[in-house]
Design a protein around this motif. Structure first.
Motif, mmCIF file in Angstrom:
data_model
loop_
_atom_site.group_PDB
_atom_site.id
_atom_site.type_symbol
_atom_site.label_atom_id
_atom_site.label_comp_id
_atom_site.label_asym_id
_atom_site.label_seq_id
_atom_site.Cartn_x
_atom_site.Cartn_y
_atom_site.Cartn_z
ATOM 1 N N ALA A 135 0.836 -1.206 0.000
ATOM 2 C CA ALA A 135 0.000 0.000 0.000
ATOM 3 C C ALA A 135 0.869 1.254 0.000
ATOM 4 C CB ALA A 135 -0.925 -0.007 1.207
ATOM 5 N N ILE A 136 1.916 1.247 0.815
ATOM 6 C CA ILE A 136 2.835 2.391 0.886
ATOM 7 C C ILE A 136 3.518 2.611 -0.457
ATOM 8 C CG2 ILE A 136 5.003 3.208 1.899
ATOM 9 C CD1 ILE A 136 4.128 1.864 4.519
ATOM 10 N N ASN A 137 3.834 1.525 -1.149
ATOM 11 C CA ASN A 137 4.514 1.631 -2.442
ATOM 12 C C ASN A 137 3.570 1.971 -3.590
ATOM 13 O OD1 ASN A 137 7.094 1.068 -1.466
ATOM 14 N ND2 ASN A 137 6.812 -1.141 -1.625
ATOM 15 N N GLY A 138 2.273 2.112 -3.276
ATOM 16 C CA GLY A 138 1.314 2.532 -4.288
ATOM 17 C C GLY A 138 0.855 1.443 -5.231
ATOM 18 N N TYR A 139 0.879 0.181 -4.760
ATOM 19 C CA TYR A 139 0.500 -0.947 -5.617
ATOM 20 C C TYR A 139 -1.002 -1.246 -5.564
ATOM 21 C CZ TYR A 139 5.508 -2.029 -5.755
ATOM 22 O OH TYR A 139 6.863 -1.965 -5.927
ATOM 23 N N MET A 140 -1.758 -0.482 -4.783
ATOM 24 C CA MET A 140 -3.173 -0.794 -4.611
ATOM 25 C C MET A 140 -4.060 0.248 -5.280
ATOM 26 S SD MET A 140 -3.473 -2.347 -0.778
ATOM 27 C CE MET A 140 -2.406 -3.712 -0.276
ATOM 28 N N VAL A 141 -4.917 -0.203 -6.177
ATOM 29 C CA VAL A 141 -5.925 0.646 -6.802
ATOM 30 C C VAL A 141 -7.200 0.491 -5.986
ATOM 31 C CG1 VAL A 141 -7.275 1.090 -8.882
ATOM 32 C CG2 VAL A 141 -4.871 0.396 -9.071
ATOM 33 N N LYS A 142 -7.718 1.593 -5.456
ATOM 34 C CA LYS A 142 -8.825 1.540 -4.500
ATOM 35 C C LYS A 142 -10.017 0.751 -5.025
ATOM 36 C CE LYS A 142 -11.785 4.460 -1.627
ATOM 37 N NZ LYS A 142 -12.135 5.872 -1.255
ATOM 38 N N ALA A 143 -10.413 0.988 -6.271
ATOM 39 C CA ALA A 143 -11.588 0.304 -6.821
ATOM 40 C C ALA A 143 -11.369 -1.204 -6.875
ATOM 41 C CB ALA A 143 -11.898 0.836 -8.216
ATOM 42 N N PHE A 144 -10.171 -1.628 -7.280
ATOM 43 C CA PHE A 144 -9.863 -3.059 -7.353
ATOM 44 C C PHE A 144 -9.883 -3.692 -5.962
ATOM 45 C CE2 PHE A 144 -7.042 -2.290 -11.356
ATOM 46 C CZ PHE A 144 -8.187 -2.129 -12.115
ATOM 47 N N VAL A 145 -9.298 -2.983 -5.004
ATOM 48 C CA VAL A 145 -9.203 -3.526 -3.641
ATOM 49 C C VAL A 145 -10.582 -3.643 -3.003
ATOM 50 C CG1 VAL A 145 -8.393 -3.034 -1.301
ATOM 51 C CG2 VAL A 145 -6.840 -2.753 -3.246
ATOM 52 N N VAL A 146 -11.401 -2.602 -3.113
ATOM 53 C CA VAL A 146 -12.719 -2.605 -2.469
ATOM 54 C C VAL A 146 -13.599 -3.721 -3.031
ATOM 55 C CG1 VAL A 146 -14.870 -1.318 -2.164
ATOM 56 C CG2 VAL A 146 -12.677 -0.169 -1.858
ATOM 57 N N VAL A 147 -13.717 -3.773 -4.358
ATOM 58 C CA VAL A 147 -14.577 -4.792 -4.966
ATOM 59 C C VAL A 147 -13.971 -6.181 -4.789
ATOM 60 C CG1 VAL A 147 -13.592 -4.776 -7.311
ATOM 61 C CG2 VAL A 147 -16.017 -5.279 -6.982
ATOM 62 N N GLY A 148 -12.644 -6.273 -4.812
ATOM 63 C CA GLY A 148 -11.978 -7.563 -4.647
ATOM 64 C C GLY A 148 -12.187 -8.143 -3.255
ATOM 65 N N VAL A 149 -12.042 -7.298 -2.253
ATOM 66 C CA VAL A 149 -12.233 -7.752 -0.868
ATOM 67 C C VAL A 149 -13.681 -8.194 -0.650
ATOM 68 C CG1 VAL A 149 -12.335 -6.982 1.534
ATOM 69 C CG2 VAL A 149 -10.336 -6.435 0.126
ATOM 70 N N ALA A 150 -14.631 -7.390 -1.127
ATOM 71 C CA ALA A 150 -16.053 -7.721 -0.939
ATOM 72 C C ALA A 150 -16.403 -9.045 -1.611
ATOM 73 C CB ALA A 150 -16.921 -6.594 -1.490
ATOM 74 N N CYS A 151 -15.982 -9.212 -2.870
ATOM 75 C CA CYS A 151 -16.306 -10.440 -3.604
ATOM 76 C C CYS A 151 -15.526 -11.628 -3.065
ATOM 77 C CB CYS A 151 -16.015 -10.241 -5.092
ATOM 78 S SG CYS A 151 -17.137 -9.090 -5.904
ATOM 79 N N GLY A 152 -14.281 -11.392 -2.625
ATOM 80 C CA GLY A 152 -13.486 -12.473 -2.058
ATOM 81 C C GLY A 152 -14.088 -13.021 -0.778
ATOM 82 N N LEU A 153 -14.555 -12.125 0.078
ATOM 83 C CA LEU A 153 -15.184 -12.558 1.327
ATOM 84 C C LEU A 153 -16.480 -13.318 1.069
ATOM 85 C CD1 LEU A 153 -14.627 -9.412 3.575
ATOM 86 C CD2 LEU A 153 -13.683 -11.691 3.952
ATOM 87 N N PHE A 154 -17.286 -12.798 0.128
ATOM 88 C CA PHE A 154 -18.542 -13.481 -0.190
ATOM 89 C C PHE A 154 -18.258 -14.851 -0.804
ATOM 90 C CE2 PHE A 154 -21.992 -14.458 -3.223
ATOM 91 C CZ PHE A 154 -23.040 -14.546 -2.325
ATOM 92 N N GLY A 155 -17.292 -14.913 -1.711
ATOM 93 C CA GLY A 155 -16.937 -16.181 -2.330
ATOM 94 C C GLY A 155 -16.424 -17.187 -1.318
ATOM 95 N N SER A 156 -15.612 -16.712 -0.372
ATOM 96 C CA SER A 156 -15.085 -17.600 0.671
ATOM 97 C C SER A 156 -16.216 -18.168 1.529
ATOM 98 C CB SER A 156 -14.099 -16.832 1.550
ATOM 99 O OG SER A 156 -13.541 -17.657 2.536
ATOM 100 N N PHE A 157 -17.217 -17.338 1.823
ATOM 101 C CA PHE A 157 -18.375 -17.796 2.595
ATOM 102 C C PHE A 157 -19.130 -18.878 1.819
ATOM 103 C CE2 PHE A 157 -22.989 -17.394 3.290
ATOM 104 C CZ PHE A 157 -23.065 -17.733 4.628
ATOM 105 N N VAL A 158 -19.340 -18.654 0.523
ATOM 106 C CA VAL A 158 -20.035 -19.640 -0.317
ATOM 107 C C VAL A 158 -19.223 -20.930 -0.393
ATOM 108 C CG1 VAL A 158 -20.828 -20.162 -2.653
ATOM 109 C CG2 VAL A 158 -21.229 -17.897 -1.686
ATOM 110 N N GLY A 159 -17.924 -20.795 -0.607
ATOM 111 C CA GLY A 159 -17.069 -21.974 -0.738
ATOM 112 C C GLY A 159 -17.016 -22.812 0.517
ATOM 113 N N SER A 160 -16.953 -22.147 1.676
ATOM 114 C CA SER A 160 -16.897 -22.901 2.932
ATOM 115 C C SER A 160 -18.190 -23.675 3.169
ATOM 116 C CB SER A 160 -16.631 -21.942 4.102
ATOM 117 O OG SER A 160 -17.671 -20.979 4.206
ATOM 118 N N ASN A 161 -19.306 -23.141 2.706
ATOM 119 C CA ASN A 161 -20.571 -23.860 2.833
ATOM 120 C C ASN A 161 -20.660 -25.010 1.827
ATOM 121 O OD1 ASN A 161 -22.720 -22.513 4.797
ATOM 122 N ND2 ASN A 161 -21.487 -20.870 3.925
#
Length: 255
Positions: A61-87
Motif C-alpha cells: 500500500a505504501i509503495n502505491g500498488y493498490m488501486v482503491k476500486a480493485f481492492v474494495v470490490v476484490g475484498v467484498a467479492c473475495g469474502l462473499f466467495g469464501s463464505f459460499v465456498g466454505s458452505n
C-alpha cells in the motif's frame, strides 16, 4: 522442538507468499509436522500468516500498488466467495476439486513458463469498468476456491488479475494481498473464538513470517515480474506434488 520445526519454514513461507502467494503450502505442513492436531495447525497457521500478510499488505500500500476500486470490490467479492465456498465444502466431495486442480496445474505452469513477462498484459489495459468487473469475478471465483479448498489461492488470483484483468504484476500483487488479508482475518476470528489457536507458537511463528514477508516484499519491489514468475512455478510444483501425495494417500486408504 515445535518452534525449531515451524519458525524457519514460517519465514520461508512468508517470503514466498509475499511474492507469489502459496505460502500456506509450506507453513501448514510445518505445523502438522510439529505435531499439532489438524484444526489447531490450521488455526495457528492462520495467526502466523495473518501477521505476515499484514506487513506485506502495508508495504504494498505504501509503495502505491493498490488501486482503491480493485481492492474494495476484490475484498467484498473475495469474502462473499469464501463464505459460499466454505458452505459448499460441507456438502461437496473434496476429491473432485483435488483431481480438477491436478488437471489445471500443468497448463497453468506452461502458461507461466511460456510468458516471459506477466507485465505484458498491462500494456493493453482494460477500460476501467471492465477491469473492475474482471477483478470482481476473479475475486469471487478464487474466494469460492479458498473457502472450499484453499492451497495456492494467492498464486491463482495473481495470474487471473494479470492475464485476464490486465493489471500489472505489482497492482495484482497489491490487490491479492488485500483480499488475502481480509479472508485470513475472517478465518482467524473463527479459529480464535473456538480456541483452536496455539498462541505462543502462532505469535512466534508470526514474527518469522513477518520477517519473510518483509524481505519478500522488498525483493518484489525491486524485481517485480522477474522474481514472481520463478516463485510461481515453484509454488505450482509444490502444489502439484502435494495433490499427488494426497490422492495417493486417499487411494491407499480406500483400498
Amino acid at each position: 522442538m515445535e518452534f525449531l520445526i515451524v519458525c524457519p519454514l514460517a519465514f520461508v513461507a512468508g517470503f514466498v507468499d509475499s511474492i507469489a502467494g502459496g505460502g500456506g503450502l509450506i507453513s501448514l505442513p510445518a505445523f502438522i509436522l510439529a505435531g499439532l492436531p489438524v484444526h489447531n495447525a490450521i488455526g495457528t497457521n492462520k495467526l502466523a500468516s495473518t501477521m505476515g500478510t499484514t506487513i506485506a499488505t502495508i508495504k504494498y500500500a505504501i509503495n502505491g500498488y493498490m488501486v482503491k476500486a480493485f481492492v474494495v470490490v476484490g475484498v467484498a467479492c473475495g469474502l462473499f466467495g469464501s463464505f459460499v465456498g466454505s458452505n459448499l465444502a460441507l456438502i461437496a466431495d473434496e476429491m473432485f476439486i483435488r483431481v480438477f486442480m491436478l488437471v489445471v496445474i500443468p497448463p497453468t505452469a506452461f502458461f507461466v513458463l511460456r510468458t516471459k513477462s506477466l507485465d505484458k498484459f498491462a500494456k493493453n489495459p482494460l477500460p476501467h469498468g471492465k477491469a473492475v468487473a474482471v477483478t470482481a469475478g476473479a475475486a469471487l471465483v478464487i474466494g469460492v476456491y479458498d473457502g472450499f479448498f484453499g492451497p495456492g489461492t494467492g498464486t491463482f488470483l495473481m495470474l487471473l488479475l494479470t492475464a485476464l484483468g490486465h493489471q500489472s504484476v505489482r497492482t495484482a500483487a497489491g490487490t491479492t494481498k488485500a483480499i488475502n488479508l481480509s479472508t485470513n482475518v475472517a478465518a482467524l476470528v473463527v479459529f480464535l473464538v473456538n480456541g483452536a489457536v496455539w498462541l505462543p507458537l502462532g505469535l512466534t511463528a508470526g514474527v518469522f513470517n513477518i520477517a519473510g514477508n518483509y524481505l519478500g516484499a522488498s525483493k518484489f519491489t525491486k524485481s517485480g515480474s522477474s522474481i514472481a514468475r520463478p516463485v510461481m512455478l515453484v509454488v505450482l510444483a509444490i502444489f502439484a506434488a502435494k495433490l499427488v501425495f494426497d490422492l495417493a494417500v486417499s487411494a491407499g486408504v480406500a483400498l
